[in-house]
Design a protein around this motif. Sequence first.
Motif, PDB file in Angstrom:
ATOM      1  N   ASN A  99       0.830  -1.197   0.000  1.00  0.00           N
ATOM      2  CA  ASN A  99       0.000   0.000   0.000  1.00  0.00           C
ATOM      3  C   ASN A  99       0.869   1.252   0.000  1.00  0.00           C
ATOM      4  O   ASN A  99       1.970   1.274   0.554  1.00  0.00           O
ATOM      5  CB  ASN A  99      -0.912   0.010   1.224  1.00  0.00           C
ATOM      6  CG  ASN A  99      -1.965  -1.079   1.149  1.00  0.00           C
ATOM      7  OD1 ASN A  99      -2.616  -1.260   0.122  1.00  0.00           O
ATOM      8  ND2 ASN A  99      -2.121  -1.830   2.226  1.00  0.00           N
ATOM      9  N   GLY A 100       0.319   2.301  -0.635  1.00  0.00           N
ATOM     10  CA  GLY A 100       1.068   3.529  -0.802  1.00  0.00           C
ATOM     11  C   GLY A 100       0.958   4.483   0.353  1.00  0.00           C
ATOM     12  O   GLY A 100       0.382   4.156   1.400  1.00  0.00           O
ATOM     13  N   PRO A 101       1.550   5.610   0.085  1.00  0.00           N
ATOM     14  CA  PRO A 101       1.983   6.015  -1.259  1.00  0.00           C
ATOM     15  C   PRO A 101       3.189   5.207  -1.751  1.00  0.00           C
ATOM     16  O   PRO A 101       4.169   5.055  -1.026  1.00  0.00           O
ATOM     17  CB  PRO A 101       2.341   7.482  -1.095  1.00  0.00           C
ATOM     18  CG  PRO A 101       2.694   7.626   0.360  1.00  0.00           C
ATOM     19  CD  PRO A 101       1.816   6.671   1.093  1.00  0.00           C
ATOM     20  N   THR A 160       4.717   6.822  -9.340  1.00  0.00           N
ATOM     21  CA  THR A 160       3.993   6.929  -8.071  1.00  0.00           C
ATOM     22  C   THR A 160       2.636   6.251  -8.239  1.00  0.00           C
ATOM     23  O   THR A 160       2.064   6.247  -9.335  1.00  0.00           O
ATOM     24  CB  THR A 160       3.788   8.397  -7.646  1.00  0.00           C
ATOM     25  OG1 THR A 160       3.049   9.079  -8.668  1.00  0.00           O
ATOM     26  CG2 THR A 160       5.129   9.095  -7.453  1.00  0.00           C
ATOM     27  N   ALA A 161       2.113   5.661  -7.172  1.00  0.00           N
ATOM     28  CA  ALA A 161       0.818   4.972  -7.232  1.00  0.00           C
ATOM     29  C   ALA A 161       0.292   4.783  -5.824  1.00  0.00           C
ATOM     30  O   ALA A 161       0.995   4.979  -4.830  1.00  0.00           O
ATOM     31  CB  ALA A 161       0.963   3.625  -7.936  1.00  0.00           C
ATOM     32  N   VAL A 164       2.435  -4.777 -11.009  1.00  0.00           N
ATOM     33  CA  VAL A 164       1.275  -4.010 -11.458  1.00  0.00           C
ATOM     34  C   VAL A 164       1.032  -2.856 -10.489  1.00  0.00           C
ATOM     35  O   VAL A 164       0.988  -3.060  -9.273  1.00  0.00           O
ATOM     36  CB  VAL A 164       0.011  -4.902 -11.545  1.00  0.00           C
ATOM     37  CG1 VAL A 164      -1.191  -4.066 -11.949  1.00  0.00           C
ATOM     38  CG2 VAL A 164       0.234  -6.038 -12.528  1.00  0.00           C
ATOM     39  N   PHE A 165       0.858  -1.648 -11.036  1.00  0.00           N
ATOM     40  CA  PHE A 165       0.568  -0.470 -10.221  1.00  0.00           C
ATOM     41  C   PHE A 165      -0.907  -0.127 -10.348  1.00  0.00           C
ATOM     42  O   PHE A 165      -1.479  -0.213 -11.429  1.00  0.00           O
ATOM     43  CB  PHE A 165       1.418   0.717 -10.676  1.00  0.00           C
ATOM     44  CG  PHE A 165       2.892   0.458 -10.618  1.00  0.00           C
ATOM     45  CD1 PHE A 165       3.598   0.680  -9.447  1.00  0.00           C
ATOM     46  CD2 PHE A 165       3.582  -0.013 -11.726  1.00  0.00           C
ATOM     47  CE1 PHE A 165       4.959   0.440  -9.383  1.00  0.00           C
ATOM     48  CE2 PHE A 165       4.937  -0.259 -11.669  1.00  0.00           C
ATOM     49  CZ  PHE A 165       5.626  -0.031 -10.498  1.00  0.00           C
ATOM     50  N   LYS A 166      -1.516   0.280  -9.228  1.00  0.00           N
ATOM     51  CA  LYS A 166      -2.948   0.574  -9.230  1.00  0.00           C
ATOM     52  C   LYS A 166      -3.229   1.870  -8.467  1.00  0.00           C
ATOM     53  O   LYS A 166      -2.554   2.175  -7.485  1.00  0.00           O
ATOM     54  CB  LYS A 166      -3.736  -0.576  -8.597  1.00  0.00           C
ATOM     55  CG  LYS A 166      -3.654  -1.890  -9.363  1.00  0.00           C
ATOM     56  CD  LYS A 166      -4.528  -2.970  -8.727  1.00  0.00           C
ATOM     57  CE  LYS A 166      -4.528  -4.241  -9.549  1.00  0.00           C
ATOM     58  NZ  LYS A 166      -5.411  -5.286  -8.955  1.00  0.00           N
ATOM     59  N   GLY A 167      -4.250   2.599  -8.911  1.00  0.00           N
ATOM     60  CA  GLY A 167      -4.746   3.773  -8.201  1.00  0.00           C
ATOM     61  C   GLY A 167      -3.834   4.978  -8.300  1.00  0.00           C
ATOM     62  O   GLY A 167      -2.756   4.986  -7.704  1.00  0.00           O
TER      63      GLY A 167
END
Length: 200
Positions: free
Chosen positions: A156-158, A169-170, A187-190
């Motif tokens: 989980n990010g940031p 960034t994601a 895979v990057f999401k959001g």
Amino acid sequence: MASDRLYSQIIGGLKILLPLVAIGSMSTMFLMSKSAPDQTKLPFAQSGLVEKIRDQQLSQPYFSGTTKTGDAISLSAVSIRPDPDVSGRVLAKNVLTTLSEPSGNQVTLAGASGQYTGASSLLELDQGVQIVSQDGYQFSASDLKLNIETLGMSANGPIQGTGPQGIITADRLEVSRKNPQDGFLIVFKGGVKLIYTPQR
């Protein structure tokens, strides 16, 4: 004469002791080699060991082995201790984990604190999590979860870091693969943002 008898007693004792030490060392090496092939169940989460160190902690533990899918995995920490609130879970400080595919690609994970739950084979890292892959990715995250059996992971990010394409960034990052023979898929999401910096 007394010194001669003492010398003879020492030599005689060493003749008995040294072979026993050698046999003990060989036995330890044999046991380690027998236990190394499958490390999907990390030994420090076994209930017997947890019971033994319930009121203590282990310093500088290091574990390594090979999963059923042929991936090499190693894990080290400054210290580990049983979770007083959850049976079968251990808490760790300054965790460093390395995953190596049969193809040679390597992913290194690090966190200032972590916990491992044996029942679910789940390793969780937080506080300054770092993710570094040999193929050119380097990211920071707030927390990370890794399944020791499947080697699937999510963070989980940031999420912030760099890759072969540039600065990324994601909100979330996931690493998986469909088959053991495949390489890791990131895979990057959001809220994904990429600042493209072409390689020269």
